[in-house]
Design an enzyme around this catalytic site. Structure first.
Site, PDB file in Angstrom:
ATOM      1  N   ASP A 122      -4.817 -13.353 -12.049  1.00 37.06           N
ATOM      2  CA  ASP A 122      -4.335 -13.194 -10.675  1.00 37.06           C
ATOM      3  C   ASP A 122      -5.407 -13.269  -9.589  1.00 37.06           C
ATOM      4  O   ASP A 122      -5.085 -13.254  -8.399  1.00 37.06           O
ATOM      5  CB  ASP A 122      -3.552 -11.868 -10.555  1.00 37.06           C
ATOM      6  CG  ASP A 122      -4.342 -10.647 -11.024  1.00 37.06           C
ATOM      7  OD1 ASP A 122      -5.584 -10.647 -10.898  1.00 37.06           O
ATOM      8  OD2 ASP A 122      -3.709  -9.691 -11.521  1.00 37.06           O
ATOM      9  N   HIS A 137      -9.028 -15.565 -19.299  1.00 40.48           N
ATOM     10  CA  HIS A 137      -7.789 -16.317 -19.541  1.00 40.48           C
ATOM     11  C   HIS A 137      -7.434 -17.237 -18.365  1.00 40.48           C
ATOM     12  O   HIS A 137      -6.276 -17.577 -18.190  1.00 40.48           O
ATOM     13  CB  HIS A 137      -6.627 -15.350 -19.825  1.00 40.48           C
ATOM     14  CG  HIS A 137      -6.754 -14.635 -21.152  1.00 40.48           C
ATOM     15  ND1 HIS A 137      -6.027 -13.510 -21.473  1.00 40.48           N
ATOM     16  CD2 HIS A 137      -7.511 -14.916 -22.247  1.00 40.48           C
ATOM     17  CE1 HIS A 137      -6.355 -13.107 -22.702  1.00 40.48           C
ATOM     18  NE2 HIS A 137      -7.253 -13.945 -23.188  1.00 40.48           N
ATOM     19  N   CYS A 166      -0.773 -34.701 -10.581  1.00 40.75           N
ATOM     20  CA  CYS A 166      -2.132 -34.798 -10.040  1.00 40.75           C
ATOM     21  C   CYS A 166      -2.176 -35.849  -8.921  1.00 40.75           C
ATOM     22  O   CYS A 166      -1.786 -37.004  -9.152  1.00 40.75           O
ATOM     23  CB  CYS A 166      -3.083 -35.193 -11.173  1.00 40.75           C
ATOM     24  SG  CYS A 166      -4.779 -35.461 -10.654  1.00 40.75           S
TER      25      CYS A 166
HETATM   26  P1  OAD Z   1      -0.447  -5.879 -22.005  1.00 42.92           P
HETATM   27  O1  OAD Z   1       0.811  -6.064 -21.238  1.00 42.92           O
HETATM   28  O2  OAD Z   1      -0.461  -6.215 -23.445  1.00 42.92           O
HETATM   29  O3  OAD Z   1      -0.910  -4.369 -21.872  1.00 42.92           O
HETATM   30  C1  OAD Z   1      -0.934  -3.720 -20.622  1.00 42.92           C
HETATM   31  C2  OAD Z   1      -1.575  -2.367 -20.799  1.00 42.92           C
HETATM   32  O4  OAD Z   1      -1.665  -1.758 -19.524  1.00 42.92           O
HETATM   33  C3  OAD Z   1      -0.795  -1.398 -21.698  1.00 42.92           C
HETATM   34  O5  OAD Z   1      -1.680  -0.801 -22.618  1.00 42.92           O
HETATM   35  C4  OAD Z   1      -0.252  -0.363 -20.712  1.00 42.92           C
HETATM   36  O6  OAD Z   1      -0.156   0.929 -21.275  1.00 42.92           O
HETATM   37  C5  OAD Z   1      -1.310  -0.415 -19.625  1.00 42.92           C
HETATM   38  N1  OAD Z   1      -0.852   0.014 -18.280  1.00 42.92           N
HETATM   39  C6  OAD Z   1       0.381  -0.022 -17.741  1.00 42.92           C
HETATM   40  N2  OAD Z   1       0.371   0.444 -16.482  1.00 42.92           N
HETATM   41  C7  OAD Z   1      -0.921   0.767 -16.209  1.00 42.92           C
HETATM   42  C8  OAD Z   1      -1.598   1.300 -15.067  1.00 42.92           C
HETATM   43  N3  OAD Z   1      -0.941   1.575 -13.935  1.00 42.92           N
HETATM   44  N4  OAD Z   1      -2.930   1.518 -15.158  1.00 42.92           N
HETATM   45  C9  OAD Z   1      -3.602   1.232 -16.310  1.00 42.92           C
HETATM   46  N5  OAD Z   1      -3.029   0.729 -17.402  1.00 42.92           N
HETATM   47  C10 OAD Z   1      -1.708   0.487 -17.364  1.00 42.92           C
HETATM   48  O7  OAD Z   1      -1.585  -6.695 -21.199  1.00 42.92           O
HETATM   49  P2  OAD Z   1      -2.991  -7.232 -21.693  1.00 42.92           P
HETATM   50  O8  OAD Z   1      -3.623  -6.297 -22.666  1.00 42.92           O
HETATM   51  O9  OAD Z   1      -3.753  -7.591 -20.485  1.00 42.92           O
HETATM   52  O10 OAD Z   1      -2.873 -13.603 -22.235  1.00 42.92           O
HETATM   53  O11 OAD Z   1      -2.564  -8.553 -22.433  1.00 42.92           O
HETATM   54  C11 OAD Z   1      -3.550  -9.376 -22.969  1.00 42.92           C
HETATM   55  C12 OAD Z   1      -3.136 -10.805 -22.893  1.00 42.92           C
HETATM   56  O12 OAD Z   1      -1.872 -10.972 -23.532  1.00 42.92           O
HETATM   57  C13 OAD Z   1      -2.880 -11.328 -21.507  1.00 42.92           C
HETATM   58  O13 OAD Z   1      -4.065 -11.688 -20.818  1.00 42.92           O
HETATM   59  C14 OAD Z   1      -2.042 -12.541 -21.774  1.00 42.92           C
HETATM   60  C15 OAD Z   1      -1.180 -12.076 -22.918  1.00 42.92           C
HETATM   61  O14 OAD Z   1      -1.028 -13.020 -23.909  1.00 42.92           O
HETATM   62  C16 OAD Z   1      -2.748 -14.808 -21.657  1.00 42.92           C
HETATM   63  O15 OAD Z   1      -2.047 -15.009 -20.701  1.00 42.92           O
HETATM   64  C17 OAD Z   1      -3.568 -15.855 -22.325  1.00 42.92           C
END
Ligand code: OAD
Length: 267
Positions: A122, A137, A166
């Protein structure tokens, strides 16, 4: 086991009564640190109105990533993927940094935070003011041509009909994010490993720790003797192996940490 304060260190997990102790301990460590690296995930942008990928109310309750963000499906039928992706990109386009992003920018200003490795697409860390952001990513505010690899800001291209093409070679444009079936951009991977291997403290914020290779970075930090502090309202796959688990929302815990660090430093 010793931490950077030289004290014997036991892993500390959050229990209701010890939460403020963990925040205070973490603030003390951060206040005297400089080579701090943050690894962020979708949770840090929740307060900016961008839904996380997994869990209740997650993005993937609505869209199946294996369909819309899978490179093979995209190549086969870019128009179908784009309809879903455009909906997500429209939310990202208008989102603003929240207090968690701003707190990380403040930590950089204070000379504590050196870099941010983000799984988010983002661009909100840059918007908040962090200067060294490694986009693990990619970034959906950009598009990339599948043919000539030219990169365009979303605002530069014609999205009246999908998929967009493009302007230079008429190839199909794809959001400049890493899709399932694609590899992490090499520079980002190398930079992230270098940052993690040389940091003193790794702040792991808002990630479920389910997607590799990002999920291994906190463990790499530990292998290189960094202290790992996790901030998440829920336990994640990483939690059993971090040093401090600050259970709470990033937009609340990070500003609190900054405030405490300022108090410690008399700023
Ligand atoms: P997830 O959606 O898997 O996990 C989000 C995490 O944020 C969870 O552990 C929640 O408990 C936590 N969470 C929720 N609200 C929150 C808050 N207000 N403050 C802090 N934490 C909070 O997202 P990612 O781990 O980022 O890849 O996912 C990893 C990757 O999976 C993404 O980058 C994406 C996806 O495949 C691609 O797009 C390539």
């Amino acid at each position: 086991m010793e931490d950077i304060s030289g004290k014997k260190k036991q892993p500390m997990y959050y229990f209701q009564e010890s939460k403020s102790v963990d925040v205070q301990e973490s603030a003390k460590l951060l206040a005297k640190a400089s080579g701090v690296v943050a690894l962020t995930g979708a949770g840090i942008s929740v307060a900016s109105g961008i839904r996380p990928f997994r869990g209740k109310g997650g993005l993937w309750e609505k869209y199946d990533p294996e369909e819309v963000a899978n490179i093979n499906n995209f190549i086969r039928n870019p128009a179908a993927s784009w309809v879903a992706l455009k909906e997500i990109m429209d939310v990202v386009e208008v989102a603003l940094p929240n207090p968690a992003h701003l707190a990380l920018a403040a930590l950089e200003q204070m000379g504590i935070l050196r870099s941010v490795i983000t799984q988010n697409v983002d661009g909100l860390h840059q918007e908040a003011g962090n200067s060294f952001v490694i986009e693990f990513h990619g970034n959906t505010r950009r598009t990339i041509c599948l043919e000539c690899r030219a990169v365009y800001a979303v605002g530069e291209i014609n999205m009246d009909s999908l998929p967009p093409y493009c302007p230079a070679c008429d190839g199909v444009l794809k959001p400049d994010a890493v899709f399932f079936g694609e590899t992490i951009p090499r520079t980002a991977l190398e930079q992230a490993r270098t940052e993690i291997q040389s940091c003193r403290i790794a702040l792991v914020i808002g990630t479920s720790g389910m997607v590799e290779p990002a999920a291994s970075l906190p463990f790499l930090a530990r292998d290189y003797n960094a202290v790992v502090i996790e901030i998440n309202p829920e336990r994640s796959f990483l939690t059993p192996r971090v040093d401090y688990f600050l259970e709470g929302r990033a937009e609340e815990v990070l500003p609190l940490l900054v405030e405490q660090i300022k108090n410690l430093a008399g700023k």
